[in-house]
Design a protein around this motif. Structure first.
Motif, PDB file in Angstrom:
ATOM      1  N   ILE A 370       0.836  -1.206   0.000  1.00  0.00           N
ATOM      2  CA  ILE A 370       0.000   0.000   0.000  1.00  0.00           C
ATOM      3  C   ILE A 370       0.873   1.261   0.000  1.00  0.00           C
ATOM      4  CG2 ILE A 370      -1.712   1.326   1.295  1.00  0.00           C
ATOM      5  CD1 ILE A 370      -2.912  -1.294   2.260  1.00  0.00           C
ATOM      6  N   TYR A 371       1.730   1.400   1.010  1.00  0.00           N
ATOM      7  CA  TYR A 371       2.511   2.636   1.147  1.00  0.00           C
ATOM      8  C   TYR A 371       3.467   2.834  -0.028  1.00  0.00           C
ATOM      9  CZ  TYR A 371       5.759   6.056   3.115  1.00  0.00           C
ATOM     10  OH  TYR A 371       6.552   7.159   3.316  1.00  0.00           O
ATOM     11  N   GLU A 378       8.828   6.024  -4.504  1.00  0.00           N
ATOM     12  CA  GLU A 378      10.239   6.380  -4.323  1.00  0.00           C
ATOM     13  C   GLU A 378      10.726   6.176  -2.891  1.00  0.00           C
ATOM     14  OE1 GLU A 378       7.880  10.083  -3.338  1.00  0.00           O
ATOM     15  OE2 GLU A 378       7.770   8.425  -4.779  1.00  0.00           O
ATOM     16  N   ALA A 379       9.912   5.557  -2.032  1.00  0.00           N
ATOM     17  CA  ALA A 379      10.286   5.356  -0.628  1.00  0.00           C
ATOM     18  C   ALA A 379      11.580   4.556  -0.524  1.00  0.00           C
ATOM     19  CB  ALA A 379       9.162   4.642   0.117  1.00  0.00           C
ATOM     20  N   THR A 380      12.452   4.968   0.367  1.00  0.00           N
ATOM     21  CA  THR A 380      13.706   4.248   0.581  1.00  0.00           C
ATOM     22  C   THR A 380      13.446   2.962   1.353  1.00  0.00           C
ATOM     23  OG1 THR A 380      14.162   5.362   2.675  1.00  0.00           O
ATOM     24  CG2 THR A 380      14.955   6.435   0.652  1.00  0.00           C
ATOM     25  N   GLN A 381      14.441   2.055   1.338  1.00  0.00           N
ATOM     26  CA  GLN A 381      14.273   0.802   2.059  1.00  0.00           C
ATOM     27  C   GLN A 381      14.112   1.032   3.557  1.00  0.00           C
ATOM     28  OE1 GLN A 381      17.061  -2.289   1.219  1.00  0.00           O
ATOM     29  NE2 GLN A 381      16.342  -2.565  -0.866  1.00  0.00           N
ATOM     30  N   SER A 382      14.898   1.938   4.110  1.00  0.00           N
ATOM     31  CA  SER A 382      14.780   2.198   5.549  1.00  0.00           C
ATOM     32  C   SER A 382      13.411   2.787   5.882  1.00  0.00           C
ATOM     33  CB  SER A 382      15.894   3.152   5.999  1.00  0.00           C
ATOM     34  OG  SER A 382      15.822   4.383   5.306  1.00  0.00           O
ATOM     35  N   GLU A 383      12.866   3.571   4.985  1.00  0.00           N
ATOM     36  CA  GLU A 383      11.543   4.155   5.207  1.00  0.00           C
ATOM     37  C   GLU A 383      10.470   3.064   5.155  1.00  0.00           C
ATOM     38  OE1 GLU A 383       8.758   7.769   3.368  1.00  0.00           O
ATOM     39  OE2 GLU A 383      10.728   7.307   2.513  1.00  0.00           O
ATOM     40  N   GLN A 384      10.613   2.127   4.220  1.00  0.00           N
ATOM     41  CA  GLN A 384       9.648   1.031   4.124  1.00  0.00           C
ATOM     42  C   GLN A 384       9.675   0.159   5.382  1.00  0.00           C
ATOM     43  OE1 GLN A 384       9.787  -1.133   0.277  1.00  0.00           O
ATOM     44  NE2 GLN A 384      11.046   0.552  -0.459  1.00  0.00           N
ATOM     45  N   VAL A 385      10.874  -0.139   5.870  1.00  0.00           N
ATOM     46  CA  VAL A 385      10.997  -0.951   7.079  1.00  0.00           C
ATOM     47  C   VAL A 385      10.398  -0.213   8.272  1.00  0.00           C
ATOM     48  CG1 VAL A 385      12.624  -1.979   8.707  1.00  0.00           C
ATOM     49  CG2 VAL A 385      12.984  -2.258   6.251  1.00  0.00           C
ATOM     50  N   LEU A 386      10.584   1.110   8.345  1.00  0.00           N
ATOM     51  CA  LEU A 386      10.007   1.902   9.428  1.00  0.00           C
ATOM     52  C   LEU A 386       8.482   1.824   9.401  1.00  0.00           C
ATOM     53  CD1 LEU A 386      10.204   3.934  11.757  1.00  0.00           C
ATOM     54  CD2 LEU A 386      10.278   5.765  10.038  1.00  0.00           C
TER      55      LEU A 386
END
Length: 562
Positions: A370-371, A378-386
C-alpha cells in the motif's frame, strides 16, 4: 495465591517461569543476531533459507495456538468432528505443494498482494489483497493471543488481561528487532521447543494410562478411545454427534482452501532460493506438522477421562477445552511439574511463531503493497521498514484489544480467518497462476464479493439460519465456487490481459530454470506499464523487438506445452 480458572492452576511457578523467560530471551537473542535493515531481509529473509529449515519454519508458523491447544480442545468438545480441521489443513498443504509452491517462488516477489497487484496489473487489486492480508492477520492473531494469555496466566500467575499485554510486548519487540530473517530463524527454534514440549508429556501420559504403544502415542491411543467410548460417552467417536455432516464437510473445505490463501503461509515460499527448495519446504513442513497433529486425539482421550473423573461431565467446557494439552499434564500423577511448565511454554512458542508470521505478512501488506507501491514508489528501504514496524505495533494494539474478550474458542476464531483467506485470496491466486486469461476486472470483482460475503457471515454469525447454512468458520463451501464463477464470467466479458502478463504466466508455469535477472527486470517492467490495457492484437510491437533491447525479458518464454 492459587486460583483455578478453566481448570488451570493460575499461580506463580518458579520452574516454568524460568523456562519461559529463557525461551523468550532466546527469541530476542536470535532476532538480534539476525537483525536486518533491508526490505529483502525484513520480508523475505534474504531468500537464504534451506528446505529443512524452511519446513520447520513453515510448521512453526502454521502450528499456532489453534494447532497446539485448539485442535486437542476441539476433539475434547466435538470428538470425531475435529478431524475436519486436521484433514482440511493437511490436505491444503498437498494442494499448495502440487499447484502453487514452486510458482510462488518462481514469481519472485515479497508478498501475496505483490503477486496479485502485478499479475492483475492493478493497484486496486493490490490494495484489496493487502487490506485482506491485514484483516486475516488480525483475526488469526486474536486466537494466538488467547493462547498466550492462558499460558502466561498458568506459568506466572498473571491475570488473563495482563498476560495478553505482556505477550503482546514480547512478540512485537522481537519482530521489530529481527524482521523476517530473525523471525524465520526463531521459528526453527520455536518448532524444536514446541514439538518437544508437546511430545515429552504425551509419552509419559500414554504410559500412565496404559497405552500398549506408549512409545508411539500418535498411533497407539486406541485403548484410550475405547475407554472413552465405554466409560464416558459414545458421542466422542460418533462422526456427527455434535454437528451434522454438512458442517463437517463445509469446515473441511474451508480449511483446505483457506490454507492456500493465508498470506503468512504464502509468504514463506518467498524466503527460499529457488522453486525446488520451495517444493521441498512444503514436504518437510507437512511432515513436521503431522508430528503434532497426530498426537492431538491422544491428548484429548486422556483429558476427557481426567475431566470426567473430576466433574462427571462430557464434553469439556470451553475454557477447559482450550487448555486440554496443559491440563492433561497438570492432572497427571506422573508428569513432573517442570514438564507441565514446558508444555505451557510450548503453547506460547506456537502462538509466538504464528503471530510473528501474521504480523510480518500484515505489515508487509501495509508497507510494501500500500505505502510503497501505491502512495510513495520512491520510498527508501529504511523508510519502508520503518512503516512496516509502525504497522506491526498498530496491529498488536488492535489484536490486544479484541483478545481481552475473544468471540469464540481458539479453533473457531482461526476457522474464521481461513474463511476470509479462502473466499478472497485463494481464487485469484489459483486462477492467476493457472488461467492466463483471468483479467484484473474479474479479480477485483471476485475479491470484493469475497470480502462482502465473508463479512456478512461474520455480522450474522449468531443468526440461526447462518449457523445452519453459512457458519462464519465454514462459508467457503459456497463462497469459493461463486468466486470462481465470477472470475470466469467477468474475464470472458472484459479485455484479455496484456501480452506481457500472459508471457509471464507461461514462464511461471514452464519448466525453464528461473533466470533471476530477467524475471526481476520483467516484474519491474510490469509495475511501470499502463494499468488499463486494451485488448492485445497480433501486431503487438513488443513481439518484434530483439531480445537484448532494453525493456524486454528474455527469461519469459512460452510454456512449450501450450
Amino acid at each position: 495465591m492459587e486460583e483455578i480458572i478453566g481448570g488451570l492452576d493460575i499461580s506463580f511457578k518458579l520452574g516454568p517461569t524460568i523456562i519461559t523467560i529463557a525461551m523468550l530471551a532466546s527469541f530476542i537473542i536470535v532476532g538480534m543476531l539476525q537483525k536486518v535493515t533491508s526490505t529483502d531481509g525484513y520480508w523475505a529473509a534474504g531468500r537464504s533459507i534451506g528446505p529443512v529449515e524452511n519446513g520447520a519454519a513453515v510448521a512453526a508458523n502454521w502450528m499456532s495456538a489453534a494447532s497446539y491447544l485448539g485442535v486437542a480442545g476441539t476433539f475434547s468438545v466435538l470428538g470425531f468432528f475435529a478431524f475436519a480441521y486436521i484433514i482440511g489443513w493437511s490436505t491444503g498443504y498437498f494442494i499448495l505443494l502440487v499447484f502453487m509452491a514452486s510458482q510462488i517462488r518462481k514469481y519472485g516477489k515479497y508478498t501475496a498482494p505483490d503477486f496479485i497487484g502485478d499479475r492483475y496489473y492493478s493497484d486496486g487489486a493490490r490494495a484489496i489483497a493487502a487490506v485482506t492480508s491485514v484483516f486475516v492477520a488480525i483475526t488469526y492473531a486474536i486466537a494466538q493471543y488467547s493462547g498466550i494469555g492462558l499460558m502466561f496466566g498458568y506459568v506466572a500467575g498473571m491475570h488473563y488481561d495482563l498476560a495478553v499485554i505482556v505477550g503482546t510486548v514480547a512478540v512485537i519487540v522481537y519482530i521489530l528487532i529481527s524482521g523476517m530473517l530473525g523471525a524465520t530463524r526463531n521459528m526453527v527454534v520455536q518448532y524444536v521447543i514446541l514439538i518437544i514440549a508437546f511430545c515429552a508429556p504425551l509419552f509419559i501420559l500414554a504410559y500412565e494410562f496404559g497405552f500398549p504403544l506408549w512409545f508411539i502415542p500418535h498411533l497407539g491411543y486406541g485403548p484410550g478411545v475405547q475407554t472413552v467410548m465405554h466409560e464416558v460417552s459414545m458421542d466422542f467417536v460418533a462422526p456427527f454427534a455434535q454437528r451434522g455432516a454438512y458442517h463437517f464437510y463445509a469446515l473441511m473445505v474451508t480449511c483446505i482452501l483457506g490454507t492456500n490463501g493465508l498470506p503468512h503461509v504464502l509468504i514463506r515460499f518467498y524466503t527460499v532460493r529457488d522453486e525446488k527448495i520451495s517444493r521441498w519446504s512444503a514436504v518437510w513442513g507437512v511432515f513436521f506438522i503431522l508430528l503434532l497433529y497426530l498426537g492431538t486425539p491422544a491428548y484429548s482421550t486422556i483429558a476427557i477421562q481426567q475431566y470426567f473423573g473430576i466433574t462427571g461431565q462430557f464434553p469439556l467446557a470451553g475454557e477447559w477445552a482450550d487448555a486440554t494439552v496443559v491440563l492433561a499434564s497438570q492432572f497427571s500423577d506422573m508428569v513432573p511439574g517442570i514438564l507441565v511448565g514446558l508444555s505451557a511454554a510450548g503453547g506460547m512458542a506456537a502462538a509466538f511463531a504464528t503471530t510473528a508470521g501474521l504480523f510480518m505478512a500484515g505489515s508487509a501488506g501495509i508497507s510494501n503493497d500500500i505505502y510503497t507501491r501505491i502512495f510513495k514508489p520512491e520510498a527508501t528501504q529504511s523508510e519502508q521498514v520503518l512503516v512496516a514496524r509502525i504497522a506491526t505495533v498498530a496491529m498488536g494494539i488492535i489484536v490486544t484489544f479484541f483478545a481481552f474478550d475473544p468471540p469464540a474458542m481458539i479453533a473457531d476464531i482461526v476457522g474464521m480467518a481461513f474463511a476470509i483467506a479462502a473466499n478472497v485470496i485463494f481464487p485469484v491466486f489459483f486462477m492467476g497462476i493457472w488461467w492466463e486469461k483471468t483479467t484484473k476486472q474479474a479479480a477485483i470483482a471476485s475479491m470484493v464479493f469475497g470480502l462482502l460475503f465473508t463479512s456478512t457471515t461474520y455480522a450474522f454469525m449468531s443468526h440461526p439460519w447462518f449457523i445452519a447454512w453459512l457458519p462464519a468458520t465454514s462459508s467457503s463451501l459456497w463462497g469459493v465456487p461463486i468466486a470462481f464463477i465470477i472470475l470466469i464470467v467477468v474475464s470472458k466479458m472484459t479485455p484479455k490481459p496484456p501480452e506481457r502478463i500472459i508471457q509471464m504466466i507461461r514462464y511461471v508455469n514452464s519448466p525453464v530454470p528461473r533466470d533471476a535477472v530477467s524475471i526481476a527486470a520483467s516484474m519491474e517492467e510490469n509495475l511501470s506499464q499502463e494499468t488499463n490495457p486494451q485488448p492485445e492484437t497480433d501486431t503487438d510491437s513488443s513481439k518484434n523487438r530483439p531480445d537484448d533491447e532494453p525493456g524486454t525479458s528474455p527469461g519469459l518464454v512460452p510454456n512449450p506445452t501450450q
